[in-house]
Design a protein around this motif. Structure first.
Motif, PDB file in Angstrom:
ATOM      1  N   GLN A 181       1.166  -1.697  -0.155  1.00 39.09           N
ATOM      2  CA  GLN A 181      -0.045  -0.020  -0.121  1.00 39.09           C
ATOM      3  C   GLN A 181       0.514   1.394  -0.202  1.00 39.09           C
ATOM      4  O   GLN A 181       0.673   2.314   0.412  1.00 39.09           O
ATOM      5  CB  GLN A 181      -1.060  -0.310   0.956  1.00 39.09           C
ATOM      6  CG  GLN A 181      -1.690  -0.976   1.463  1.00 39.09           C
ATOM      7  CD  GLN A 181      -2.975  -1.683   0.253  1.00 39.09           C
ATOM      8  OE1 GLN A 181      -3.170  -0.903  -0.004  1.00 39.09           O
ATOM      9  NE2 GLN A 181      -2.440  -2.462  -0.161  1.00 39.09           N
ATOM     10  N   SER A 182       2.470   0.659  -0.228  1.00 39.21           N
ATOM     11  CA  SER A 182       2.983   2.739  -0.536  1.00 39.21           C
ATOM     12  C   SER A 182       3.284   3.394  -1.322  1.00 39.21           C
ATOM     13  O   SER A 182       3.197   4.514  -1.065  1.00 39.21           O
ATOM     14  CB  SER A 182       4.491   1.917  -0.958  1.00 39.21           C
ATOM     15  OG  SER A 182       4.327   1.173  -1.996  1.00 39.21           O
ATOM     16  N   VAL A 183       1.826   3.578  -2.589  1.00 39.72           N
ATOM     17  CA  VAL A 183       1.461   4.090  -3.155  1.00 39.72           C
ATOM     18  C   VAL A 183       0.639   5.284  -2.704  1.00 39.72           C
ATOM     19  O   VAL A 183       0.402   6.303  -2.851  1.00 39.72           O
ATOM     20  CB  VAL A 183       0.309   3.470  -3.925  1.00 39.72           C
ATOM     21  CG1 VAL A 183      -0.511   4.497  -4.977  1.00 39.72           C
ATOM     22  CG2 VAL A 183       1.298   2.435  -5.089  1.00 39.72           C
ATOM     23  N   PHE A 184      -0.242   4.686  -1.435  1.00 42.28           N
ATOM     24  CA  PHE A 184      -1.101   5.888  -0.161  1.00 42.28           C
ATOM     25  C   PHE A 184      -0.836   6.267   0.849  1.00 42.28           C
ATOM     26  O   PHE A 184      -0.540   7.126   0.831  1.00 42.28           O
ATOM     27  CB  PHE A 184      -2.528   4.955  -0.318  1.00 42.28           C
ATOM     28  CG  PHE A 184      -3.121   4.754  -1.712  1.00 42.28           C
ATOM     29  CD1 PHE A 184      -3.294   5.620  -2.541  1.00 42.28           C
ATOM     30  CD2 PHE A 184      -3.434   3.847  -1.562  1.00 42.28           C
ATOM     31  CE1 PHE A 184      -3.590   5.303  -3.785  1.00 42.28           C
ATOM     32  CE2 PHE A 184      -3.964   2.884  -2.382  1.00 42.28           C
ATOM     33  CZ  PHE A 184      -4.038   3.813  -3.700  1.00 42.28           C
ATOM     34  N   TYR A 185       0.505   4.290   1.304  1.00 47.41           N
ATOM     35  CA  TYR A 185       0.498   5.619   2.603  1.00 47.41           C
ATOM     36  C   TYR A 185       2.250   6.003   3.188  1.00 47.41           C
ATOM     37  O   TYR A 185       2.788   5.419   3.889  1.00 47.41           O
ATOM     38  CB  TYR A 185       0.634   4.035   3.844  1.00 47.41           C
ATOM     39  CG  TYR A 185      -1.158   4.320   3.821  1.00 47.41           C
ATOM     40  CD1 TYR A 185      -1.435   4.624   4.534  1.00 47.41           C
ATOM     41  CD2 TYR A 185      -1.897   3.408   2.944  1.00 47.41           C
ATOM     42  CE1 TYR A 185      -3.737   5.219   4.917  1.00 47.41           C
ATOM     43  CE2 TYR A 185      -3.378   3.386   2.521  1.00 47.41           C
ATOM     44  CZ  TYR A 185      -4.015   3.672   3.865  1.00 47.41           C
ATOM     45  OH  TYR A 185      -5.450   3.973   3.832  1.00 47.41           O
ATOM     46  N   GLY A 186       3.084   5.380   1.676  1.00 44.33           N
ATOM     47  CA  GLY A 186       4.583   5.265   2.141  1.00 44.33           C
ATOM     48  C   GLY A 186       5.097   3.958   2.031  1.00 44.33           C
ATOM     49  O   GLY A 186       4.504   3.137   2.161  1.00 44.33           O
ATOM     50  N   ALA A 187       6.418   4.440   2.012  1.00 46.89           N
ATOM     51  CA  ALA A 187       7.176   2.740   1.990  1.00 46.89           C
ATOM     52  C   ALA A 187       7.168   2.053   3.843  1.00 46.89           C
ATOM     53  O   ALA A 187       7.204   1.061   3.533  1.00 46.89           O
ATOM     54  CB  ALA A 187       9.258   2.890   1.498  1.00 46.89           C
ATOM     55  N   ASN A 188       6.847   2.659   4.481  1.00 47.41           N
ATOM     56  CA  ASN A 188       6.454   2.025   5.795  1.00 47.41           C
ATOM     57  C   ASN A 188       5.595   0.617   5.391  1.00 47.41           C
ATOM     58  O   ASN A 188       5.210  -0.808   6.353  1.00 47.41           O
ATOM     59  CB  ASN A 188       6.674   2.886   6.927  1.00 47.41           C
ATOM     60  CG  ASN A 188       7.770   3.508   7.169  1.00 47.41           C
ATOM     61  OD1 ASN A 188       8.641   3.451   6.759  1.00 47.41           O
ATOM     62  ND2 ASN A 188       7.716   4.321   8.418  1.00 47.41           N
ATOM     63  N   ALA A 189       4.738   1.023   4.634  1.00 53.26           N
ATOM     64  CA  ALA A 189       3.293   0.322   4.562  1.00 53.26           C
ATOM     65  C   ALA A 189       3.072  -0.620   3.336  1.00 53.26           C
ATOM     66  O   ALA A 189       2.388  -1.182   2.732  1.00 53.26           O
ATOM     67  CB  ALA A 189       1.760   0.885   4.242  1.00 53.26           C
ATOM     68  N   SER A 190       4.647  -1.180   2.569  1.00 52.21           N
ATOM     69  CA  SER A 190       4.962  -1.734   1.915  1.00 52.21           C
ATOM     70  C   SER A 190       4.512  -2.955   1.704  1.00 52.21           C
ATOM     71  O   SER A 190       4.133  -4.132   0.979  1.00 52.21           O
ATOM     72  CB  SER A 190       6.334  -2.508   1.260  1.00 52.21           C
ATOM     73  OG  SER A 190       7.175  -2.406   2.393  1.00 52.21           O
ATOM     74  N   ALA A 191       4.011  -3.958   3.329  1.00 54.51           N
ATOM     75  CA  ALA A 191       3.941  -5.426   3.247  1.00 54.51           C
ATOM     76  C   ALA A 191       1.739  -5.006   3.657  1.00 54.51           C
ATOM     77  O   ALA A 191       1.221  -6.341   3.733  1.00 54.51           O
ATOM     78  CB  ALA A 191       3.888  -5.838   4.238  1.00 54.51           C
ATOM     79  N   GLY A 192       1.535  -3.732   4.558  1.00 53.41           N
ATOM     80  CA  GLY A 192      -0.032  -3.395   4.549  1.00 53.41           C
ATOM     81  C   GLY A 192      -0.291  -3.040   5.766  1.00 53.41           C
ATOM     82  O   GLY A 192       0.998  -1.592   6.597  1.00 53.41           O
TER      83      GLY A 192
END
Length: 248
Positions: A133-144
């Protein structure tokens, strides 16, 4: 075949093709392309999402968010007692899981959070969104992304208290006042657990005391703009024993 005949054949074929395509068209209905801000039914969302409601938490007797996350498929939680918690989604690293509390980042990247100290007493729901979900929330959310939403109350006046007594004593209080445009809420909780002797050598018990307060408010300024705030404070005191490394 003459040039005129060839052109006529091509024209007829083109006409038939256009007619065939026109007959195969159908209405896809309403399509919503969301950047994470527009409400959409779970069944119609393209990503893999799970929701734990307050009723689910009550039915299962779950007391803290750390244990609640363990009930979600594809989620691995490392952490116990009063320690920082690592949450991995679908085998990803813990620093690739973004954890939000009422939309405010609590853990992400190299940060961790003590989820065992976040009680479920006044939590309305926990949302899990798997996948990058890094498109919306940044690299910290690449897993969920995990979003923990606290209770804001319903329209009118809401007030409730709970008291649980056993090996540990837990008391909670919640009061809220809301109308059609917004409201304010206050949540208080206290846990007092005598614990047990973790060293196992007959020493004193290792207990804990935890106090949490959450103050939230929001107001619908216009039909398209809502302003709000959340202030959360949690204090925990706990005992522990030194580990005698090298002893038998």
């Amino acid at each position: 075949m003459t040039r005129s005949t060839l052109l006529a054949s091509v024209a007829i074929f083109s006409s038939l093709t256009t007619t065939a395509f026109a007959q195969d068209t159908f209405d896809l209905g309403e399509i919503i392309v969301s950047g994470g801000l527009s409400p959409i039914e779970t069944a119609r969302y393209g990503g893999a999402a799970s929701v734990i409601t307050a009723q689910d938490i009550e039915d299962r007797g779950i007391t803290n968010v750390q244990d609640a996350l363990r009930t979600l498929p594809g989620v691995s939680v490392n952490g116990s007692s009063n320690t920082f918690t690592q949450v991995r989604i679908r085998g990803g690293e813990a620093n690739h899981t973004l954890i939000l509390i009422d939309g405010v980042e609590a853990a992400g990247g190299d940060g961790e959070y003590i989820l065992s100290g976040l009680e479920t007493a006044n939590i309305a729901r926990i949302e899990l969104l798997r996948g990058p979900q890094s498109v919306f929330y940044g690299a910290n959310a690449s897993a969920g992304v995990i979003n923990i939403i606290t209770d804001k109350g319903e329209e009118g006046t809401t007030a409730r208290t709970t008291l649980e007594v056993g090996d540990a004593t837990t008391a909670t209080a919640f009061v809220a006042q809301r109308n059609a445009r917004g409201g304010i809420s206050l949540s208080l909780s206290r846990t007092d657990d005598e614990g047990y002797d973790q060293s196992g050598d007959g020493g004193e018990k290792d207990g804990l005391e935890r106090n949490t307060a959450i103050l939230s408010g929001d107001y619908l300024v216009t039909d398209d703009l809502r302003l709000g705030f959340t202030v959360r404070r949690s204090e925990e005191r706990y005992d522990f024993d030194d580990t005698p490394f090298g002893s038998t």
